[in-house]
Design a protein around this motif. Structure first.
Motif, PDB file in Angstrom:
ATOM      1  N   ILE A   1      38.559  52.083  32.093  1.00 13.40           N
ATOM      2  CA  ILE A   1      39.029  53.402  32.525  1.00 13.40           C
ATOM      3  C   ILE A   1      38.465  53.704  33.908  1.00 13.40           C
ATOM      4  N   THR A   2      39.352  54.078  34.835  1.00 11.26           N
ATOM      5  CA  THR A   2      38.945  54.443  36.184  1.00 11.26           C
ATOM      6  C   THR A   2      39.658  55.730  36.594  1.00 11.26           C
ATOM      7  N   ARG A   3      39.309  56.241  37.751  1.00  9.28           N
ATOM      8  CA  ARG A   3      40.044  57.377  38.299  1.00  9.28           C
ATOM      9  C   ARG A   3      41.458  56.951  38.633  1.00  9.28           C
ATOM     10  N   LEU A   4      42.389  57.913  38.591  1.00  6.49           N
ATOM     11  CA  LEU A   4      43.782  57.649  38.948  1.00  6.49           C
ATOM     12  C   LEU A   4      44.010  58.102  40.382  1.00  6.49           C
ATOM     13  N   TYR A   5      44.528  57.178  41.210  1.00  5.01           N
ATOM     14  CA  TYR A   5      44.785  57.500  42.608  1.00  5.01           C
ATOM     15  C   TYR A   5      46.294  57.571  42.868  1.00  5.01           C
ATOM     16  N   SER A   6      46.638  58.090  44.026  1.00  2.00           N
ATOM     17  CA  SER A   6      48.032  58.412  44.327  1.00  2.00           C
ATOM     18  C   SER A   6      48.934  57.187  44.400  1.00  2.00           C
ATOM     19  N   THR A   7      48.554  56.211  45.195  1.00  2.53           N
ATOM     20  CA  THR A   7      49.379  55.020  45.382  1.00  2.53           C
ATOM     21  C   THR A   7      48.517  53.936  46.002  1.00  2.53           C
ATOM     22  N   ASP A   8      49.111  52.774  46.265  1.00  4.29           N
ATOM     23  CA  ASP A   8      48.343  51.690  46.868  1.00  4.29           C
ATOM     24  C   ASP A   8      48.889  51.357  48.253  1.00  4.29           C
ATOM     25  N   LEU A   9      48.153  50.539  48.961  1.00  2.00           N
ATOM     26  CA  LEU A   9      48.510  50.202  50.336  1.00  2.00           C
ATOM     27  C   LEU A   9      49.801  49.388  50.392  1.00  2.00           C
ATOM     28  N   SER A  10      50.082  48.611  49.361  1.00  2.00           N
ATOM     29  CA  SER A  10      51.320  47.839  49.324  1.00  2.00           C
ATOM     30  C   SER A  10      52.535  48.759  49.347  1.00  2.00           C
ATOM     31  N   THR A  11      52.475  49.833  48.570  1.00  2.00           N
ATOM     32  CA  THR A  11      53.567  50.806  48.562  1.00  2.00           C
ATOM     33  C   THR A  11      53.698  51.484  49.917  1.00  2.00           C
ATOM     34  N   LEU A  12      52.567  51.796  50.529  1.00  2.00           N
ATOM     35  CA  LEU A  12      52.587  52.420  51.855  1.00  2.00           C
ATOM     36  C   LEU A  12      53.247  51.499  52.881  1.00  2.00           C
TER      37      LEU A  12
ATOM     38  N   LEU B   1      33.358  46.617  51.443  1.00  2.00           N
ATOM     39  CA  LEU B   1      32.920  45.227  51.304  1.00  2.00           C
ATOM     40  C   LEU B   1      31.469  45.067  51.734  1.00  2.00           C
ATOM     41  N   TYR B   2      31.050  45.836  52.726  1.00  2.00           N
ATOM     42  CA  TYR B   2      29.659  45.755  53.179  1.00  2.00           C
ATOM     43  C   TYR B   2      28.699  46.071  52.033  1.00  2.00           C
ATOM     44  N   TYR B   3      29.001  47.120  51.279  1.00  2.00           N
ATOM     45  CA  TYR B   3      28.134  47.484  50.159  1.00  2.00           C
ATOM     46  C   TYR B   3      28.186  46.432  49.059  1.00  2.00           C
ATOM     47  N   LEU B   4      29.379  45.913  48.765  1.00  2.00           N
ATOM     48  CA  LEU B   4      29.491  44.870  47.744  1.00  2.00           C
ATOM     49  C   LEU B   4      28.695  43.636  48.150  1.00  2.00           C
ATOM     50  N   HIS B   5      28.887  43.193  49.385  1.00  2.00           N
ATOM     51  CA  HIS B   5      28.205  41.984  49.839  1.00  2.00           C
ATOM     52  C   HIS B   5      26.695  42.182  49.890  1.00  2.00           C
ATOM     53  N   SER B   6      26.247  43.403  50.196  1.00  2.00           N
ATOM     54  CA  SER B   6      24.801  43.658  50.221  1.00  2.00           C
ATOM     55  C   SER B   6      24.190  43.540  48.829  1.00  2.00           C
ATOM     56  N   LEU B   7      25.023  43.709  47.788  1.00  2.00           N
ATOM     57  CA  LEU B   7      24.559  43.541  46.410  1.00  2.00           C
ATOM     58  C   LEU B   7      24.747  42.111  45.913  1.00  2.00           C
ATOM     59  N   GLY B   8      25.285  41.246  46.776  1.00  2.00           N
ATOM     60  CA  GLY B   8      25.548  39.875  46.371  1.00  2.00           C
ATOM     61  C   GLY B   8      26.839  39.730  45.603  1.00  2.00           C
ATOM     62  N   VAL B   9      27.730  40.722  45.692  1.00  2.00           N
ATOM     63  CA  VAL B   9      29.001  40.717  44.957  1.00  2.00           C
ATOM     64  C   VAL B   9      30.132  40.385  45.922  1.00  2.00           C
ATOM     65  N   ILE B  10      31.031  39.509  45.505  1.00  2.00           N
ATOM     66  CA  ILE B  10      32.205  39.145  46.301  1.00  2.00           C
ATOM     67  C   ILE B  10      33.446  39.629  45.556  1.00  2.00           C
ATOM     68  N   HIS B  11      34.302  40.389  46.222  1.00  2.00           N
ATOM     69  CA  HIS B  11      35.490  40.913  45.551  1.00  2.00           C
ATOM     70  C   HIS B  11      36.419  39.783  45.140  1.00  2.00           C
ATOM     71  N   GLY B  12      36.815  38.930  46.083  1.00  2.00           N
ATOM     72  CA  GLY B  12      37.602  37.745  45.762  1.00  2.00           C
ATOM     73  C   GLY B  12      39.100  37.943  45.693  1.00  2.00           C
ATOM     74  N   ASP B  13      39.589  39.196  45.758  1.00  2.00           N
ATOM     75  CA  ASP B  13      41.041  39.401  45.683  1.00  2.00           C
ATOM     76  C   ASP B  13      41.452  40.629  46.503  1.00  2.00           C
ATOM     77  N   ILE B  14      41.016  40.684  47.746  1.00  2.00           N
ATOM     78  CA  ILE B  14      41.428  41.766  48.633  1.00  2.00           C
ATOM     79  C   ILE B  14      42.892  41.560  49.016  1.00  2.00           C
ATOM     80  N   LYS B  15      43.696  42.577  48.806  1.00  2.00           N
ATOM     81  CA  LYS B  15      45.122  42.569  49.168  1.00  2.00           C
ATOM     82  C   LYS B  15      45.606  44.010  49.160  1.00  2.00           C
ATOM     83  N   PRO B  16      46.763  44.299  49.753  1.00  2.00           N
ATOM     84  CA  PRO B  16      47.234  45.684  49.814  1.00  2.00           C
ATOM     85  C   PRO B  16      47.331  46.374  48.457  1.00  2.00           C
TER      86      PRO B  16
END
Length: 346
Positions: free
Chosen positions: A135-146, A171-186
């Motif tokens: 469960i996460t917050r619901l946002y308006s739309t994604d960058l792909s739709t834009l 990404l800066y905060y993720l990488h500082s924790l040693g976490v890699i997203h791995g699937d950045i896309k619109p």
């Protein structure tokens, strides 16, 4: 009566084309009732054991999206009537694991709380009828739709750069924790507010033109389910084909520079409304033929980016060798971002 089977087909990102999955894993039984384990509209979800921030259950309303690992539902909080998003992971998939999202949420909340404004993290996780949910917050739309909304393009330069800068900040905060997203896309970049307004602007031809603009360019990074945590082995294939760097495409080990490469691809799309590497997303239609993909030489691709600072940013980000791509902290200081480059990074 024998059971009829139908091959499932899914739309590819290219016009008038379909992706065909002939594997029996995707066969749909056309005359059988839905599985009793399948979640449905009206089902109530809420796990008291794994609750993080939520204090009430939510009721599923309707499906609003589909990913490789399951479905995304719109749901309503029982107490506040606020809408949230629920990702239900199909039982066929082994990853992502809800408990992994729980761990990542605690890592961000406890070690980098300033990152919460840039990331869409899990508010609750658990299982229901053998299927995991997040469960996460619901946002308006994604960058792909834009990007597909032609009426909003070309985006003002400060809008595009603000979006890219926020992606890098997350990404800066993720990488500082040693976490890699791995699937950045619109599709994994969400807009907090999709509202627009109309204004009159003086064009280069000396005539006033009506433009539709975004009221806000605030974005967050979502879909952290498959993020690579510290000490976790690299998994293959990582990411989505048009945004995969060479090291992933060649099944080599990869690190945080995969996020840099993908961000460069996203930036190119924001500036041009074209994919930088569409040839990596070749699909086969129902007749067994490859769908048409426009493949351009690299100089022709660069010609679509008219701003020299934007071109320099993209070229640095998508270097073939991962060691030649700048780290996030250095890219945040790129001249493309103007005054944003002067913001102190903590």
């Amino acid at each position: 009566m024998s059971t009829r089977l139908k091959i499932a087909t899914f739309h590819s990102p290219f016009k008038n084309s379909r992706r065909l999955y002939p594997s029996s894993h995707f066969l749909i039984r056309t005359n059988q009732p839905p599985s009793p384990d399948m979640v449905r509209a009206g089902d109530k979800i809420g796990n008291q054991n794994f609750r993080i921030y939520r204090k009430s259950r939510v009721s599923l309303v309707c499906i609003i999206g589909r990913g490789s690992s399951g479905y995304v539902w719109k749901a309503k909080d029982e107490n506040s009537d606020k809408l949230v998003a629920v990702k239900v992971i199909t039982s066929r998939t082994k990853s992502p694991v809800p408990s992994k999202c729980l761990l990542l949420s605690h890592m961000v909340s406890d070690l980098a709380p300033e990152a919460l404004r840039h990331l869409c993290i899990a508010e609750d996780v658990g299982t229901m009828r053998g299927q995991g949910y997040i469960i996460t917050r619901l946002y308006s739309t994604d960058l792909s739709t834009l990007i597909n909304a032609e009426r909003l393009f070309p985006l003002p330069k400060d809008h595009s750069t603000a979006i890219i800068w926020q992606i890098l900040r997350g990404l800066y905060y993720l990488h500082s924790l040693g976490v890699i997203h791995g699937d950045i896309k619109p599709a994994n970049i969400l807009l907090k507010d999709a509202a627009t307004f109309t204004c009159r602007q003086l064009g280069l031809d000396g005539e006033f033109q009506t433009r539709e603009l975004l009221r806000s360019t605030e974005v967050v990074i979502c879909d952290l389910d498959d993020a690579r945590l510290p000490r976790q082995n690299a998994y293959l294939p990582a990411g989505t084909p048009p945004y995969r760097p060479p090291e992933v495409a060649e099944c080599l080990d990869w690190d945080s520079k995969v996020d840099i490469f993908a961000t460069g691809c996203v930036a190119y799309e924001l500036f041009t409304r074209r994919q930088l590497f569409p040839e990596q997303n070749l699909t086969i239609n129902a007749l067994g033929h490859l769908n048409h993909v426009e493949i351009l030489s690299q100089p022709m691709k660069w010609a679509f980016v008219r701003d020299p600072d934007a071109l320099n940013f993209v070229q640095q980000s998508v270097q073939r060798l991962a060691t030649q791509r700048p780290p996030v902290k250095l890219l945040l200081k790129h001249r493309l971002f103007g005054s944003l480059a002067n913001i102190e990074i903590k």
